[in-house]
Design a protein around this motif. Structure first.
Motif, short mmCIF file in Angstrom:
data_model
loop_
_atom_site.label_atom_id
_atom_site.label_comp_id
_atom_site.label_asym_id
_atom_site.label_seq_id
_atom_site.Cartn_x
_atom_site.Cartn_y
_atom_site.Cartn_z
N THR A 1 0.65 -0.97 0.31
CA THR A 1 0.22 0.10 -0.69
C THR A 1 0.99 1.23 -0.02
OG1 THR A 1 0.06 0.17 2.58
CG2 THR A 1 -2.01 -1.26 1.48
N GLU A 2 0.29 2.19 -0.52
CA GLU A 2 0.69 3.49 -0.73
C GLU A 2 1.19 3.91 1.16
OE1 GLU A 2 -0.30 7.77 -1.80
OE2 GLU A 2 -0.91 6.49 -3.26
N ASN B 1 1.93 3.20 -6.51
CA ASN B 1 2.20 1.84 -6.39
C ASN B 1 1.73 0.97 -8.03
OD1 ASN B 1 2.58 -0.83 -5.62
ND2 ASN B 1 1.06 -0.29 -3.64
N GLN B 2 2.63 0.73 -8.97
CA GLN B 2 2.41 -0.08 -9.49
C GLN B 2 1.67 -1.39 -9.88
OE1 GLN B 2 6.27 0.05 -12.10
NE2 GLN B 2 5.72 1.17 -13.00
N LEU B 3 1.90 -2.20 -8.19
CA LEU B 3 0.87 -3.11 -8.01
C LEU B 3 -0.34 -3.00 -8.46
CD1 LEU B 3 4.24 -4.85 -5.67
CD2 LEU B 3 3.55 -5.32 -8.79
N THR B 4 -0.78 -1.68 -7.86
CA THR B 4 -2.36 -1.47 -7.34
C THR B 4 -3.03 -1.05 -8.38
OG1 THR B 4 -1.41 0.65 -6.06
CG2 THR B 4 -2.05 -1.20 -4.63
N GLY B 5 -2.09 -0.66 -9.82
CA GLY B 5 -2.39 0.39 -10.63
C GLY B 5 -2.47 1.70 -10.97
#
Length: 164
Positions: free
Chosen positions: A7-8, A156-160
């Motif tokens: 998470t951010e 965060n690229q992992l959450t789009g």
């Protein structure tokens, strides 16, 4: 499947923890003056600690309104000349020069220069509310002696998320 749950907020925590470990001080976002774009307590503390004689001269001139006058002068000079210029070339107010930071000395020949350099205070604010018109915030702001030097909007690229 990973249990990391990136998470951010966790990213902010990680950055803050690291910066605290190298002597950045965390400051509550409410201490940031949105109108002046400064952390008033930090810049005043720095000036009063490192430039006592100049502060006394300004107090004799401005009396009880010294803090407001100096802060407004600093903010207007930063707006007019830019942060780098005021760091390098000081602020002049009523013939009194104020340093907003001290650079690392080239040698150890003058111990006072090292003392002044070590008096610089780095700080950070998470969720920096910058606007006087709304409650928008930037994820993190870094400051030198109460003057903003860097802002970060974390993605965060992992959450789009991405920079676009």
């Amino acid at each position: 499947m990973s249990n990391l749950n990136p998470t951010e907020k966790k990213f902010e925590n990680h950055i803050e923890k690291y910066l605290n470990s190298i002597e950045y001080k965390s400051i509550n976002h409410e201490k940031y003056d949105r109108n002046l774009c400064l952390i008033k307590d930090e810049i005043l503390s720095f000036i009063k600690k490192t430039q006592k004689e100049n502060w006394k001269i300004l107090q004799d001139i401005y009396q009880e309104d010294t803090e407001n006058k100096v802060l407004n002068r600093i903010s207007s000079e930063i707006s007019r000349r830019g942060i780098i210029d005021v760091f390098r070339n000081k602020i002049k107010d009523r013939g009194v020069y104020l340093n907003l930071c001290y650079f690392e000395p080239k040698s150890d020949l003058n111990p006072d220069h090292s003392t002044f350099f070590k008096s610089n205070q780095f700080s950070l604010i998470r969720q920096l509310h910058y606007s006087v018109k709304n409650e928008n915030s930037i994820d993190m702001g870094l400051f030198l002696n109460g003057v903003p030097i860097l802002t970060m909007e974390l993605k965060n690229q992992l959450t789009g998320q991405n920079y676009k």
